[in-house]
Write a protein that holds these residues in place. Sequence first.
Motif, mmCIF file in Angstrom:
data_model
loop_
_atom_site.group_PDB
_atom_site.id
_atom_site.type_symbol
_atom_site.label_atom_id
_atom_site.label_comp_id
_atom_site.label_asym_id
_atom_site.label_seq_id
_atom_site.Cartn_x
_atom_site.Cartn_y
_atom_site.Cartn_z
ATOM 1 N N ARG A 116 0.839 -1.202 0.000
ATOM 2 C CA ARG A 116 0.000 0.000 0.000
ATOM 3 C C ARG A 116 0.876 1.255 0.000
ATOM 4 O O ARG A 116 0.568 2.250 -0.667
ATOM 5 C CB ARG A 116 -0.903 0.000 1.240
ATOM 6 C CG ARG A 116 -1.907 -1.144 1.296
ATOM 7 C CD ARG A 116 -2.962 -0.877 2.359
ATOM 8 N NE ARG A 116 -3.811 -2.026 2.586
ATOM 9 C CZ ARG A 116 -3.652 -2.896 3.570
ATOM 10 N NH1 ARG A 116 -2.643 -2.742 4.421
ATOM 11 N NH2 ARG A 116 -4.474 -3.924 3.709
ATOM 12 N N THR A 117 1.973 1.208 0.762
ATOM 13 C CA THR A 117 2.885 2.354 0.797
ATOM 14 C C THR A 117 3.497 2.603 -0.571
ATOM 15 O O THR A 117 3.631 3.756 -1.013
ATOM 16 C CB THR A 117 3.991 2.113 1.840
ATOM 17 O OG1 THR A 117 3.396 1.882 3.111
ATOM 18 C CG2 THR A 117 4.931 3.300 1.915
ATOM 19 N N ARG A 153 2.240 1.890 -3.472
ATOM 20 C CA ARG A 153 1.224 2.476 -4.349
ATOM 21 C C ARG A 153 0.946 3.920 -3.975
ATOM 22 O O ARG A 153 0.742 4.776 -4.850
ATOM 23 C CB ARG A 153 -0.057 1.646 -4.261
ATOM 24 C CG ARG A 153 0.023 0.327 -5.010
ATOM 25 C CD ARG A 153 -1.179 -0.559 -4.726
ATOM 26 N NE ARG A 153 -1.200 -1.733 -5.603
ATOM 27 C CZ ARG A 153 -1.944 -2.814 -5.381
ATOM 28 N NH1 ARG A 153 -2.727 -2.866 -4.296
ATOM 29 N NH2 ARG A 153 -1.908 -3.829 -6.221
ATOM 30 N N ALA A 154 0.948 4.209 -2.662
ATOM 31 C CA ALA A 154 0.706 5.589 -2.217
ATOM 32 C C ALA A 154 1.816 6.526 -2.672
ATOM 33 O O ALA A 154 1.588 7.726 -2.861
ATOM 34 C CB ALA A 154 0.569 5.623 -0.693
ATOM 35 N N LYS A 155 3.021 6.000 -2.853
ATOM 36 C CA LYS A 155 4.140 6.814 -3.322
ATOM 37 C C LYS A 155 4.052 7.106 -4.818
ATOM 38 O O LYS A 155 4.869 7.858 -5.353
ATOM 39 C CB LYS A 155 5.456 6.094 -3.026
ATOM 40 C CG LYS A 155 5.796 6.049 -1.535
ATOM 41 C CD LYS A 155 6.917 5.061 -1.240
ATOM 42 C CE LYS A 155 8.189 5.429 -1.987
ATOM 43 N NZ LYS A 155 9.291 4.492 -1.647
#
Length: 321
Positions: A222-223, A225-227
């Motif tokens: 998730r991190t 993708r968030a980046k």
Amino acid sequence: MLPSVLKRLLHVAILLVAVLTLNFLLIHIAPGDPVQTLAGDIGGMTDELRQELMQRFGLDKPLIVQLAIYLGRVLQGDLGYSYYFDASVASLIGERLAATLLLVVTAVALAFSVGTLIGSLAARRPNGVLSQSVTVLMMVGYAAPVFWTGVLLIILFASIWPILPVSDMREAGSDATGWAAALDVMRHMVLPTFSLACVYLAIYARLARSSMIETLSMDYVRTARAKGLSEPVVLYKHALRNSVIPVVTILGMQFGHAVAGAVLVETVFNWPGLGRLAYDSVLRRDYPTLLGLLFFSSLLVIVMNQLTDLLYRLIDPRIRT
């Protein structure tokens, strides 16, 4: 580091002795008499000749004595002498080893790479068309016996669509060399490799799919993708490396199973490897050859387990640390 290596080598040695003992007892306790089998091949024999053969093969001694003699010879690197083929077991295995390894390694590598790729792609959309198709493929591939798949392929490519050879490893009477010989072997490999790879492709695809689905739900994904990282980078650079570890585990464990599956495939396609040798040895009650093949298979499984442990360290830095 050295005590750990020595401890592992000790465990391997104990395991090999246990496997050798169990194989020897099972084969000698099983019904069948190699001398009687030879008698059928030569059209009968006298009592004197039978007794001579019993002494020559060491079958006139008590079972525990035969076991001790066998273990002593193996420790000296002597796998024995074939009753039926009239040759040393080591030479018989050496002659056919390359053909079996070529078939098994190619089939396992194909199943691992394609199965992991398909399973990873299907995990992106667990309820999508590709994922559902992979599920059906896994059920069919896992349920179909390798010999049944081989027979269907022979029917298809020998009668209906005769474009590929369905028997042997090379064209009969061919004197081709170099690239021509390699291409001839590759053409003969297509059907037995596909037949052996089908069941393992289904296993690896299923495992890769479930492992990737679990990995994609992790916080670090998730991190990523968030980046703002692209989906291929998230999938293949961050998630795949962790999700492939369970697949590598099964790969190491089932390599020996693939060698066992090669017995059926080589028999169906008349492939001149260890599987065909094992089949002929069972029919002839050739104890030394069977024991040599079982010993080699056991050794191969142990080596593959050690290589699997090495792959863990290459894939996951945490294990290396």
